[in-house]
Design an enzyme around this catalytic site. Structure first.
Site, PDB file in Angstrom:
ATOM      1  N   CYS A 137      11.384  22.542  67.049  1.00  0.00           N
ATOM      2  CA  CYS A 137      12.264  23.696  66.850  1.00  0.00           C
ATOM      3  C   CYS A 137      13.479  23.315  66.003  1.00  0.00           C
ATOM      4  CB  CYS A 137      12.744  24.254  68.180  1.00  0.00           C
ATOM      5  SG  CYS A 137      11.414  24.602  69.325  1.00  0.00           S
ATOM      6  N   ASP A 174      15.970  21.347  66.987  1.00  0.00           N
ATOM      7  CA  ASP A 174      17.137  20.877  67.735  1.00  0.00           C
ATOM      8  C   ASP A 174      16.803  20.341  69.119  1.00  0.00           C
ATOM      9  OD1 ASP A 174      16.669  23.556  68.440  1.00  0.00           O
ATOM     10  OD2 ASP A 174      18.402  24.234  67.283  1.00  0.00           O
ATOM     11  N   CYS A 206      21.185  21.207  63.692  1.00  0.00           N
ATOM     12  CA  CYS A 206      22.045  21.641  62.606  1.00  0.00           C
ATOM     13  C   CYS A 206      23.512  21.503  63.014  1.00  0.00           C
ATOM     14  CB  CYS A 206      21.719  23.079  62.220  1.00  0.00           C
ATOM     15  SG  CYS A 206      22.071  24.248  63.531  1.00  0.00           S
ATOM     16  N   CYS A 228      21.773  28.106  69.182  1.00  0.00           N
ATOM     17  CA  CYS A 228      22.427  26.798  69.401  1.00  0.00           C
ATOM     18  C   CYS A 228      23.324  26.862  70.635  1.00  0.00           C
ATOM     19  CB  CYS A 228      23.269  26.402  68.195  1.00  0.00           C
ATOM     20  SG  CYS A 228      22.313  26.178  66.685  1.00  0.00           S
TER      21      CYS A 228
END
Lengths: 140, 403
Positions: free
Chosen positions: A37, A39, A63, A106
């Protein structure tokens, strides 16, 4: 993608990077996300005798927003009880960092990392957590 | 230290060469005539410039200038070629062949044709990015009317064997379209020899202006197309719309310069690209994406394992590059090109494309290498995956919590 100054600050000067001794009874470790994915967050908390989180560490593959979200939660959980830490919601993280809609996941991941770290700590202390399965990738 | 940011994204677009810009300017002001105006000198001057540019474009690819149709860019050329040919020849059959690593400007028209009742075979490339010609041959059916295979891939820079694919198509009576947006000035194109029926070109990838391109449409044997833009019947009815004289002049000038200079320029660029790769390859866990030898000299695509591409781009913000990471796209899907090569998601997320061009200097390359060494290390210190890798954990055996 242009980032907020807060994201850039956390990205360029990440707080509390590193690791705590995962085997230590006072340490809870949460690892969430998946490389596929894009992360993976590892959050560790060290809980003192009074039930207060006195230390937190993270490592994140992801990221800039993922790195900033995890850096931010290491600051936020410190000084909190486990229950207080569980009250940190992704919306607060997203708001603090001014994350764009495409990066909201995130902040969700950072919230999940807190839950996973707390669950791991509680498992060690045989306190049954309400339904959250701790993620322990290295055990597989 | 060189001036920053450093542009290493020449496959996205190139600056207009100053020599090209200089030739374009008069056609914006004093030589503004409509090339379709047959009744006065303004029109004649513009028409003369357009026809000279047509010769210049034809010169780079060795075809007859009459086989060049002006368009707004390679996307329009791809649409006109694929939909135009499929619609004209649908009486002969309704099957088309393409490759999964094509540009969206080819894949999306194919999808549209599927909605119109055509059938499309999408071939997987080999792990090096190249097409297995036996698999291509096997995909051809009696009802196949058109195949579309790009010359140079935009992400990994690999060069497909257009000569052989053309022979296979011609032998089976299948029209062959080639998207050459990324190859003009980089890889030789000889349409007198190559059995290509339709070829798409873009100006802005070769130091010309944005907003103009061309489609090569073979005359012998003649290829027919259903027009996609209807109007005044410009470009022999294949593409109506007033010609953008200044843009066309720019494309002609840019392609002429490419023809004159590509041999020497490509050697210089190859030296820089190889220098970049030698510099980066000393890092641990750096993987090259795509074949190194059958590749244009301008491209280097590498995955920096255990580092996410978008965060790496943030770290090296002095470099203008692009990434196959999902985080750089709206879809949150990593590069479909790298995935079609069989690269796993992690490596696709960790990829950076460096594309080098006419104005890149050795000093810039050395600075880029230095910057990557510094920041890849820093991000790996932050990466739990790097820790696990160093501890000998095979990440493929880990049960990840999906999200």
């Amino acid at each position: 993608m242009s980032y907020s100054d807060k994201v850039l600050d956390h990205y360029e000067n990440p707080r509390n990077v590193g690791a705590l001794e995962a085997g230590d009874a006072s340490v809870g470790t949460g690892m969430v996300g998946a490389p596929a994915c894009g992360d993976v967050m590892k959050l560790q908390i060290k809980v003192n005798a009074d039930g207060i989180i006195e230390e937190a560490r993270f490592k994140t593959y992801g990221c800039g927003s993922a790195i900033a979200s995890s850096s931010l939660v290491t600051e936020w959980v410190k000084g909190k009880t486990l229950d207080q830490a569980l009250e940190i919601k992704n919306t607060a993280i997203a708001e603090e960092l001014a994350l764009p809609p495409v990066k909201i996941h995130c902040s969700i991941l950072a919230e999940d990392a807190i839950k996973a770290a707390v669950a791991d700590y509680r498992n060690k202390h045989e306190v049954v957590d309400a339904g959250y399965a701790a993620c322990n990738p290295t055990a597989a | 230290m060189p001036q920053v940011p450093i542009y290493l994204d020449y496959s996205a677009t190139t600056p207009i060469d100053p020599r090209v810009a200089e030739q374009m300017i008069p056609y914006l002001t004093e030589k503004f005539g409509n090339p379709a105006s047959r009744s006065h000198a303004f029109g004649w001057d513009a028409d003369k410039a357009v026809e000279l540019a047509r010769e210049e474009v034809a010169g780079l690819v060795n075809c007859d200038p009459k086989e060049i149709v002006w368009t707004s860019g390679a996307t329009e050329s791809d649409n006109l070629a694929i939909k135009g040919a499929a619609q004209f020849y649908k009486g002969k059959g309704k099957h088309l062949i393409t490759v999964r690593t094509e540009h969206k400007a080819v894949l999306d028209p194919m999808r549209e044709l599927e909605r119109q009742g055509f059938e499309v075979t999408y071939l997987d490339p080999e792990p090096d990015g190249l097409l297995d010609l036996e698999k291509f041959r096997a995909a051809i059916r009696p009802d196949t009317i058109l195949a579309s295979v790009m010359h140079v891939n935009n992400e990994i820079g690999v060069i497909q064997d257009i000569d052989t694919i053309g022979e296979l198509c011609r032998a089976k009576g299948v029209l062959f379209h080639v998207d050459a947006a990324q190859s003009t000035g980089k890889a030789p194109i000889d349409l007198a020899r190559m059995k290509v029926d339709l070829m798409s070109f873009s100006a802005h990838k070769t130091y010309g202006p944005k907003g103009v391109g061309a489609l090569y449409v073979r005359r012998k044997p003649r290829v027919r197309l259903e027009a996609q833009m209807h109007g005044g019947g410009h470009e022999r009815g294949m593409r109506s719309g007033t010609l953008a004289t200044h843009q066309i002049v720019g494309m002609g000038a840019a392609f002429r310069i490419a023809a004159e200079e590509m041999a020497t320029e490509n050697e210089r660029i190859r030296y820089l690209r190889d220098r970049l790769w030698v510099g980066l390859n000393t890092l641990d866990e750096v993987h090259l994406n795509g074949d190194m030898l059958r590749r244009v000299p301008h491209n280097l695509n590498a995955s920096f394992n255990f580092v996410e591409g978008e965060s790496l781009m943030m770290a090296i913000k002095d470099l203008a590059v692009s990434s196959g990471s999902a985080c750089t796209s709206a879809s949150l899907e990593p590069s479909y090109v790298l995935k079609a090569l069989g690269r796993n998601d992690e490596l696709a997320h960790s990829s950076i494309r460096f594309s080098i061009g006419r104005f890149t200097t050795e000093q810039e390359i050395d600075y880029a290498v230095q910057l990557l060494h510094k920041h890849v290390g820093k991000l790996r210190d932050l990466s739990p995956l790097w820790d696990m890798h160093c501890a000998g954990v095979d990440l493929n055996t880990v049960q990840w919590a999906a999200h």
